[in-house]
Motif scaffolding. Structure first.
Motif, PDB file in Angstrom:
ATOM      1  N   UNK A 101      36.262  39.602  33.130  1.00  0.00           N
ATOM      2  CA  UNK A 101      35.994  38.218  33.478  1.00  0.00           C
ATOM      3  C   UNK A 101      34.585  38.077  34.046  1.00  0.00           C
ATOM      4  N   UNK A 102      33.955  36.939  33.784  1.00  0.00           N
ATOM      5  CA  UNK A 102      32.583  36.731  34.211  1.00  0.00           C
ATOM      6  C   UNK A 102      32.439  35.858  35.439  1.00  0.00           C
ATOM      7  N   UNK A 103      33.056  34.696  35.429  1.00  0.00           N
ATOM      8  CA  UNK A 103      32.926  33.764  36.544  1.00  0.00           C
ATOM      9  C   UNK A 103      33.372  34.425  37.839  1.00  0.00           C
ATOM     10  N   UNK A 104      32.531  34.372  38.873  1.00  0.00           N
ATOM     11  CA  UNK A 104      32.836  35.120  40.097  1.00  0.00           C
ATOM     12  C   UNK A 104      34.093  34.600  40.785  1.00  0.00           C
ATOM     13  N   UNK A 105      34.310  33.262  40.739  1.00  0.00           N
ATOM     14  CA  UNK A 105      35.530  32.712  41.320  1.00  0.00           C
ATOM     15  C   UNK A 105      36.770  33.161  40.578  1.00  0.00           C
ATOM     16  N   UNK A 106      36.666  33.279  39.254  1.00  0.00           N
ATOM     17  CA  UNK A 106      37.790  33.772  38.457  1.00  0.00           C
ATOM     18  C   UNK A 106      38.058  35.243  38.779  1.00  0.00           C
ATOM     19  N   UNK A 107      36.995  36.027  38.918  1.00  0.00           N
ATOM     20  CA  UNK A 107      37.167  37.459  39.192  1.00  0.00           C
ATOM     21  C   UNK A 107      37.822  37.679  40.551  1.00  0.00           C
ATOM     22  N   UNK A 108      37.306  37.033  41.594  1.00  0.00           N
ATOM     23  CA  UNK A 108      37.852  37.309  42.923  1.00  0.00           C
ATOM     24  C   UNK A 108      39.290  36.811  43.038  1.00  0.00           C
ATOM     25  N   UNK A 109      39.624  35.683  42.421  1.00  0.00           N
ATOM     26  CA  UNK A 109      41.007  35.210  42.447  1.00  0.00           C
ATOM     27  C   UNK A 109      41.906  36.163  41.659  1.00  0.00           C
ATOM     28  N   UNK A 110      41.457  36.568  40.472  1.00  0.00           N
ATOM     29  CA  UNK A 110      42.283  37.441  39.629  1.00  0.00           C
ATOM     30  C   UNK A 110      42.484  38.801  40.284  1.00  0.00           C
ATOM     31  N   UNK A 111      41.419  39.365  40.851  1.00  0.00           N
ATOM     32  CA  UNK A 111      41.537  40.650  41.529  1.00  0.00           C
ATOM     33  C   UNK A 111      42.435  40.568  42.758  1.00  0.00           C
TER      34      UNK A 111
END
Length: 411
Positions: free
Chosen positions: A138-148
């Motif tokens: 995933x690229x979008x930082x908000x998507x990454x931190x939520x997904x992680x």
């Protein structure tokens, strides 16, 4: 890096020049970060806003899309981050024909490559959330931190070419947050209050992001167990933490899936810091330079259906003196239309936008076209970014922002 037989074949060009180029890029990234090998990924999320791509980046995408030899389409589900405009509201935004042409060309190239144009930075709320231990790119930082953090998936911040490469090859270098050891907490943060609104959740994320200070830091945040934060609260919390501190993963004991107990993710001893309500109030006050407001923006991340419902309820019966923009995803917008939320917001003088995100949509050019400078928002992420675009952003609650839209003053 250790390469499989299939990977060696891709580098030899057996699948054509596009997968070969993608894997060559990934090998360079993997070697830079010390990855031993690749890990298969199930989804990719590509950031490719044209403000960042420019003419050169769009031509690069068009070159990949025009390749006739071998395979050129993604081999795993690959979705897109917000675009640089809402075509239905481009005239209102002041976007020029040149901006729209570049957007259209980028979209056409991505579609030819097989990317699903979801145009969202809240895919975990609207498309398909990743699951515990699922490896993704995933690229979008908000998507990454939520997904992680909230989902327990495994991704690094994948830049646009890296995320597209993962879509084309179905793998990504195994480093960083794909590794168990990297997911252990490095800092314990004790919070002694409960945030009251999304602006406070974002401010708290911003304070913790600054304390963590780098990509490899993993905060363990304690004291919030009883607050039972919902998806939108954690969305703003994580997005701001990623923006202020480049943080890609946090743990909330008893809330996030990898930290059922503190001991699951925390070695002993950990460096300890405390955060108080005074800290988030100080962050908010640091952006309050004036009480006059030119525009109110709800964006970054895009609004969920629940956020739009709350916004519509507070707009009902009011009339705005200055522009109010609410930005959501193409998945949410039709429901907001059907349920009457869009109509209520726009009856008050607001504008509901879809498929874009304010700061990725030529924000400086919008300011110049509209004469906007002083901007109020409930997004801590947005205030952290917009200073670089020439705005004087101010952080406030949704209620305060709506009242500012009515009076032109932020109290």
């Amino acid at each position: 890096m250790r390469l499989s037989e299939e990977e060696r074949g891709i580098l030899a060009g057996r699948l054509g020049p596009v997968p070969r180029l993608a894997l060559e890029h990934q090998v360079k990234v993997g070697e830079f970060f010390g990855a031993d090998d690749f890990v298969a990924v199930t989804q990719a999320h590509v950031m490719a806003d044209t403000e960042s791509l420019g003419e050169a980046g769009v031509r690069w995408l068009e070159g990949l899309a025009a390749e006739r030899e071998g395979r050129r389409r993604v081999r795993i589900p690959t979705i897109s981050d917000p675009r640089g405009t809402d075509f239905a509201k481009a005239a209102f935004l002041g976007h020029t024909p040149a901006v729209l042409s570049l957007e259209e060309r980028a979209i056409a190239a991505l579609v030819k490559l097989g990317v699903m144009m979801t145009d969202t930075c809240i895919s975990y709320q609207t498309v398909q959330p990743a699951t515990l231990n699922e490896h993704v790119a995933f690229g979008d930082t908000g998507v990454v931190i939520y997904s992680n953090s909230v989902c327990g998936a495994r991704s690094n911040f994948e830049g646009g070419p890296s995320a597209l490469a993962a879509g084309l090859t179905g793998r990504t270098p195994r480093y960083g947050f794909h590794l168990e050891a990297q997911r252990r907490a490095t800092l314990a943060v004790r919070v002694d209050f409960t945030p009251r609104g999304l602006n406070e959740w974002g401010a708290l994320g911003g304070v913790i992001g600054r304390l963590a200070g780098n990509y490899w830091a993993v905060p363990l945040v304690e004291g919030l167990e009883a607050s039972s934060p919902g998806s939108d609260a954690l969305k703003h919390f994580g997005a701001a933490m990623a923006s202020f501190g480049s943080v890609a993963l946090f743990h909330l004991p008893g809330v996030t899936p990898e930290a059922r107990r503190r001991a699951d993710v925390a070695p002993d001893p950990l460096p300890q810091v405390g955060v108080t309500r005074a800290d988030i109030e100080a962050l908010e006050k640091s952006y309050r330079r004036d009480d006059a407001v030119d525009v109110v923006v709800f964006s970054a991340p895009q609004l969920s259906l629940l956020e739009l419902a709350e916004l519509a309820a507070q707009c009902d019966g009011r009339r705005f003196a200055i522009p109010l923009l609410a930005v959501t995803s193409p998945q949410v917008k039709p429901d907001a239309d059907r349920m009457g939320y869009t109509a209520k917001i726009e009856a008050a003088g607001g504008t509901v936008l879809s498929g874009m995100c304010f700061y990725q949509s030529y924000a400086r050019e919008i300011a110049e076209a509209k004469g906007w400078k002083r901007l109020a928002t409930n997004s801590a992420k947005l205030v952290n970014i917009l200073g670089g675009y020439g705005y004087l952003p101010m952080l406030a609650s949704m209620e305060q922002c709506i009242e500012a839209a009515r009076t032109g003053k932020l109290k």
